[in-house]
Every structure is written in structure tokens, then in C-alpha cells.
Design a protein around this motif. Structure first.
Motif, PDB file in Angstrom:
ATOM      1  N   ALA A  88     110.656  37.336  71.500  1.00  0.00           N
ATOM      2  CA  ALA A  88     110.154  37.029  72.841  1.00  0.00           C
ATOM      3  C   ALA A  88     110.134  35.531  73.103  1.00  0.00           C
ATOM      4  N   ALA A  89     109.734  34.749  72.110  1.00  0.00           N
ATOM      5  CA  ALA A  89     109.625  33.303  72.292  1.00  0.00           C
ATOM      6  C   ALA A  89     110.985  32.618  72.347  1.00  0.00           C
ATOM      7  N   VAL A  94     117.125  36.381  77.672  1.00  0.00           N
ATOM      8  CA  VAL A  94     118.397  37.114  77.676  1.00  0.00           C
ATOM      9  C   VAL A  94     118.247  38.442  78.406  1.00  0.00           C
ATOM     10  N   TYR A  95     117.097  39.106  78.217  1.00  0.00           N
ATOM     11  CA  TYR A  95     116.879  40.386  78.877  1.00  0.00           C
ATOM     12  C   TYR A  95     116.941  40.243  80.401  1.00  0.00           C
ATOM     13  N   LEU A  96     116.394  39.152  80.928  1.00  0.00           N
ATOM     14  CA  LEU A  96     116.368  38.944  82.373  1.00  0.00           C
ATOM     15  C   LEU A  96     117.757  38.629  82.920  1.00  0.00           C
ATOM     16  N   ALA A 364     113.856  45.316  77.923  1.00  0.00           N
ATOM     17  CA  ALA A 364     114.382  45.747  76.618  1.00  0.00           C
ATOM     18  C   ALA A 364     114.380  47.264  76.510  1.00  0.00           C
ATOM     19  N   TRP A 365     113.370  47.894  77.073  1.00  0.00           N
ATOM     20  CA  TRP A 365     113.288  49.361  77.054  1.00  0.00           C
ATOM     21  C   TRP A 365     114.494  49.951  77.768  1.00  0.00           C
ATOM     22  N   TRP A 366     114.843  49.391  78.925  1.00  0.00           N
ATOM     23  CA  TRP A 366     116.001  49.924  79.655  1.00  0.00           C
ATOM     24  C   TRP A 366     117.289  49.715  78.863  1.00  0.00           C
ATOM     25  N   LEU A 367     117.404  48.564  78.194  1.00  0.00           N
ATOM     26  CA  LEU A 367     118.596  48.324  77.378  1.00  0.00           C
ATOM     27  C   LEU A 367     118.685  49.307  76.217  1.00  0.00           C
ATOM     28  N   ALA A 518     116.832  46.852  71.022  1.00  0.00           N
ATOM     29  CA  ALA A 518     117.609  46.515  72.218  1.00  0.00           C
ATOM     30  C   ALA A 518     118.299  45.169  72.112  1.00  0.00           C
ATOM     31  N   LEU A 519     117.810  44.279  71.235  1.00  0.00           N
ATOM     32  CA  LEU A 519     118.355  42.925  71.186  1.00  0.00           C
ATOM     33  C   LEU A 519     119.845  42.882  70.844  1.00  0.00           C
ATOM     34  N   PRO A 520     120.298  43.501  69.738  1.00  0.00           N
ATOM     35  CA  PRO A 520     121.745  43.468  69.480  1.00  0.00           C
ATOM     36  C   PRO A 520     122.536  44.197  70.549  1.00  0.00           C
ATOM     37  N   PHE A 521     121.900  45.162  71.188  1.00  0.00           N
ATOM     38  CA  PHE A 521     122.585  45.929  72.213  1.00  0.00           C
ATOM     39  C   PHE A 521     122.788  45.113  73.479  1.00  0.00           C
TER      40      PHE A 521
END
Length: 568
Positions: A88-89, A94-96, A364-367, A518-521
Motif C-alpha cells: 500500500a505504501a 498502481v491500482y488507481l 485490488a479486489w476487482w483486479l 492482485a498485485l502481480p495480476f
């Protein structure tokens, strides 16, 4: 082939050699030529009882993670919390950026020259009616969120306005509460699903590929997608899908126990929640075995009717005028601040925690749901145009969620503004209590609470049902007809993983697992978007959709003159 390089001599014999009328009855079946399915699809179907390395590696990985949670729940919780703080920090933004990019991509594809392209053969038409199609999208994808967050998020933002943009408990706070609820549950979420769904639908129905993620990345990685790199991509899709769904199972179990406690006095305890997950797991696994037409379609239409009834009831008996005014004012605020809200990130260390709980978690949940929802959307969307797909996947569901959140969230806000703030206090203590606390302030609370419980159960089952099918398909070489034993394995493993994570750290552990997976995705989604555009531009079948430019006419005239001179 992705998993086994060996030749399978019976592939043609055992492949789906159905007549054209019989093939039309196979929901979501890929585009087939007159000679039958492509070799990749035929091989996947023939080998569906013998899943390859993606299945076994995924099973081992999930089993190891589940065992870790069972043996050392505190250790797992500590490690996941530390990892999530770092993510998060450092890279939460990236998610946005990615979700905003997905909106732009779908608008470009849906309303540009590719909007008329059909997801399938040019003469294919949708298998499901528009009503059935939309109800399946809404209930199987994010339906459970309507109950879990329909009141909890707006009332939470009302009592504690995001980023200090309003004073708590004011009308301005009410508008901001709905504005940020729209942001979390509107186009940003559905655009992620749309990109995956469009890519998979085009790949399977137009190009004759299997339903895996890896073949869609070949425009960038080439033949590497046929080997271990492709397997890794598909395994990451499985992991992200599983953890995204277990979060929903945790939300569903929490909502059901809260409702049962209020209506029937059943204790709202961890043991009861785990028993509910266990029972629902059996139900959704059996539903998945029955197939899309008999299972998910029936459940989706039932939930749609009940949801419409409950929404209209609250709209009529609740503060109707306030709800209408709040909807239009909040929508205006949402559109006015669209880009500002879409790219609002924390600049101070103390702000990161709020983003972890709301914005970053939601995106991240949606990803993490992207692969699951994409495969499901592709399965039910054959024959639709890209423009119709974009409107039906990003436009209509966003509007439905806007209206639902305004009706229920707006009612709760109005009650708290005129009362003692009881709903906001209940949500602060336990977000799962907010929806039922609101219903208790309205007439016929017993009946509406029972309907809400039924809705949660049905949303729970239809979502997990679709998830079980997708996990089975992703680990069966992409065949749209996974075997029953694979469906059963993934149904059981999904429920088991949800129970272990719930035991390890409750809903927070489920949310952290979804965010981390979700991060690598996120990287994969970015590449996938590029591949969609590249493939569509290179597909000469769509040259007829191009706008004729003066330059094109001049080049055509020059070629014609050159041909004439050559013949002379």
C-alpha cells in the motif's frame, strides 16, 4: 500445448463432434469452423479428465497456504499484514492508474470503429436474452456486495467523510459519502471486469482459442506462452481468482450470521460462520455441477426479482424525496470530480491506512476477480457486439449499483441525520450489521430481513458457483466443459480456504489475501489491454470497419494506376 506436449491420438475422436444445432446448446462454446473446433480446443476437451501441471501446481500452492493458516494463524496474519503495509505504501497508486486506464480502453473500443465487431462469427447472435444476461452479470459477479456494502460504505463515509472533504453528519457529508461509494463500485470496478471479459470472449469466440489467460498475451510474449511462462500466468490467474472469491465468501458468511442473529437469535460467532461456509460450499458445488443454464441462470433471475422488490419497497416507504435529490446531486459531484477522485492518493504516512481499508482494497479486489469474472462474462456473451458488451458490462451495472447504494445508503443517512446516529455507530462496530440495522427502522422489518438473508444466500451461491466453474476451466487447459471431478475439487478447496483464512484472521485476512494476489495480476492486466488493441488492429477481418481517409483513396488510386501500367 500448455501443459502436455505429448500427442493425444484420440483427441479428434473424443472431441466435441456435435452437429451445429447441438453445438448451439453448449453455453459459451467458442467459435467453430465447419470442420469443427480448433486443434487447441479439441485437445483441451479431449484431455479434460486429465488436467496438467497448472492444476497440480495450483492445488499444491493453495494447499500449502491453507496448511500454513491452519498451523500458524498468528504467523500468517502477521506476515500478510506486513506485506500489505509495504504494498500500500509503495505501489498502491498502481491500482488507481490501472483501473482508470481500463475505463479509457473500454470507451475507446466500445465507441470507436471496433464497436460493431461481434464476439463470435459474424452471424452469431446472443445465446441469452438481455434480461437473463444482465441478471447473471449482476448476481454472479458482485451481487453480494449490494448487501454487504450497500449501507455500510455510505454510512461509514457519512460519519467519517473521506479526506476531510466535509463535516461529519452534514448534507455535504451525505453527498461525499455517495460520491465515494460510486467511485468504489461503479465504472472503475466494472471496467476491470470488462477488459478481461472482452479479451477472453474475443480470444475464444472469435479466434478459437481456449479460455486461458496465456494465449491472449501471445502478441507480446509469442511462443513463450506455450511453455512455463504461460503456465505461470495461468497459475497466477487461479490464485488471484481463488482469494478474490474467498473474500466474498467471508462477507457472505458474516452477513448471513448477522441476519440470523437479528431474526432468529442465532449467535453471531465464528463457529456459526464456518458452519455456514461449509453448508453453502456443498450447495454451490452441486449448483456448479448442474451447469450455467440450470444453475446460475435460475439463481440470477430469482435474485434480480427479489432485489427489485426490496429496493422498490425501501424507496417507497423510505425518504423518497431525499433519496432522489441525493442521487442526482451525488452523481453530479461524482462526474465533476471524476479524474480528481480517480487519482487521489495519500501523501502522508497516516493516510495510507484509510486507503488500505477502502480505495486500495476495492481496486485490488476487482483486479483479483478479473480472471474469474472475465471468463464468466466471455462464457455468457458470445454473439454480442463489443459496443453492446461495453454498455452491458460497464454501463448498466454501474447505474444499478448507483441506484441501490443511494436507496439504502441514503435511507440510512436520513435516519441517522434525524435520529441518534445508531446506524453509523452499528456500522463502526461491525460493518455487517449496517444493512439489517437500517431495515429495523422501516416497516415490516422481519419480512425484509428474511428477504435480505435469502438474497445473501443466493448471491453467495451464484457467485461461488461461477467461481468454481472458472477455477475448473483455468486448470483444465481452458476447456469450457471441465470434468465433474475437477469441479468438485475446486468447490471443496474454495470453501476450505475461506474457512481457514477466516479462522486465521477473519475478514481482514481474506481482504489482505485478495489485495496481495492482485498485485502481480495488475501487470498482466496492463499487458492484456495492449494485446487487445494490437490484435484488433492487426485483424484484417475488421478492415471494413475502418473510416476511409483521403490518404487511403490516394494509395488505392496509385496502386490501380501501377497495375494498369504494368499490364500495358
Amino acid at each position: 500445448m500448455n501443459d502436455d506436449s505429448e500427442q493425444y491420438p484420440d483427441a479428434d475422436r473424443d472431441g466435441p463432434r456435435h452437429s451445429s444445432s447441438a453445438r448451439a446448446q453448449l453455453p459459451g462454446h467458442g467459435m467453430e469452423s465447419e470442420s469443427g473446433p480448433t486443434p487447441e480446443v479439441a485437445y483441451a476437451v479431449a484431455m479434460r479428465h486429465r488436467p496438467g501441471r497448472v492444476f497440480w501446481i495450483s492445488i499444491v500452492g493453495v494447499a500449502a497456504f491453507t496448511l500454513w493458516g491452519a498451523l500458524s494463524p498468528d504467523g500468517m496474519a502477521t506476515a500478510m499484514t506486513a506485506a500489505m503495509d509495504v504494498v500500500a505504501a509503495k505501489v498502491g497508486w498502481v491500482y488507481l492508474v490501472l483501473t482508470l486506464g481500463c475505463i479509457g480502453l473500454l470507451l475507446y473500443l466500445g465507441f470507436g470503429r471496433f464497436g460493431r465487431v461481434r464476439l463470435g462469427a459474424d452471424d452469431d447472435r446472443p445465446e441469452f436474452s438481455t434480461w437473463a444476461w444482465l441478471t447473471m452479470i449482476l448476481s454472479a459477479v458482485m451481487g453480494i456486495g449490494l448487501i454487504s456494502y450497500g449501507v455500510a460504505e455510505p454510512i461509514s463515509h457519512f460519519t467519517t467523510p473521506p479526506h476531510g472533504l466535509a463535516d461529519p453528519g452534514t448534507t455535504e457529508a451525505a453527498v461525499r459519502a455517495l460520491q465515494f461509494s460510486y467511485f468504489d463500485w461503479g465504472p472503475h470496478a466494472w471496467a476491470v471486469f470488462g477488459v478481461f471479459g472482452l479479451a477472453i470472449a474475443y480470444s475464444t469466440h472469435r479466434r478459437g482459442n481456449t479460455g486461458l489467460i496465456s494465449p491472449m498475451l501471445k502478441p507480446v510474449f509469442g511462443k513463450a506462452m506455450d511453455g512455463w511462462l504461460g503456465n505461470l500466468i495461468d497459475i497466477l490467474a487461479v490464485i488471484a481468482t481463488l482469494f478474490g472469491t474467498t473474500t466474498s465468501l467471508g462477507l457472505g458468511a458474516s452477513q448471513i450470521t448477522e441476519g440470523l442473529n437479528r431474526v432468529f437469535g442465532i449467535p453471531n460467532e465464528l463457529f456459526v460462520q464456518i458452519i455456514i461456509i461449509l453448508g453453502i460450499t456443498v450447495v454451490f458445488t452441486l449448483s456448479a455441477l448442474s451447469g450455467v443454464n440450470r444453475g446460475i441462470k435460475f439463481l440470477s433471475q430469482t435474485t434480480a426479482v427479489l432485489s427489485i422488490f426490496l429496493g422498490l419497497f425501501v424507496l417507497v416507504v423510505g425518504p423518497t424525496g431525499f433519496i432522489g435529490n441525493l442521487f442526482f446531486r451525488s452523481t453530479g459531484e461524482y462526474l465533476n470530480d471524476f479524474f480528481k477522485t480517480s487519482l487521489l492518493t495519500p501523501l502522508m504516512a497516516g493516510d495510507v491506512e484509510w486507503y488500505q481499508y477502502w480505495t486500495y482494497f476495492m481496486m485490488a479486489w476487482w483486479l483479483s476477480w478479473g480472471a474469474f469474472v472475465g471468463v464468466f462474462l466471455a462464457k455468457i456473451s458470445k454473439g454480442r457486439t463489443i459496443r453492446g458488451f461495453v454498455l452491458g458490462v460497464m454501463g448498466i451495472p454501474s447505474l444499478v449499483f448507483f441506484i441501490w447504494f443511494t436507496i439504502f445508503g441514503g435511507t440510512a443517512i436520513k435516519i441517522d441525520m434525524e435520529g441518534d446516529g445508531g446506524i453509523g455507530k452499528a456500522a463502526a462496530a461491525d460493518v455487517n450489521s449496517a444493512f439489517f440495522e437500517t431495515l429495523e427502522h422501516l416497516p415490516m422489518a422481519g419480512l425484509t430481513s428474511v428477504i435480505a438473508i435469502i438474497l445473501v444466500v443466493l448471491y453467495f451461491v451464484s457467485g461461488a458457483d461461477a467461481n468454481t466453474f472458472v477455477l475448473s476451466m483455468l486448470t483444465s487447459r481452458g476447456t469450457l466443459e471441465p470434468s465433474r471431478w475437477v469441479l468438485t475439487v475446486w468447490g471443496a478447496l474454495t470453501g476450505t480456504t475461506a474457512m481457514v483464512l477466516f479462522f486465521a484472521g477473519g475478514l481482514a485476512a481474506l481482504q489482505q489475501a485478495a489485495m496481495l494476489s492482485a498485485l502481480p495480476f495488475a501487470v498482466i492486466v496492463g499487458i492484456l489491454g495492449f494485446c487487445i488493441v494490437k490484435t484488433l488492429h492487426e485483424d484484417h477481418d475488421f478492415d471494413a470497419y475502418r473510416k476511409v481517409r483521403r490518404k487511403d483513396l490516394e494509395e488505392l488510386e496509385a496502386r490501380a494506376e501501377a497495375t494498369i501500367k504494368k499490364e500495358i
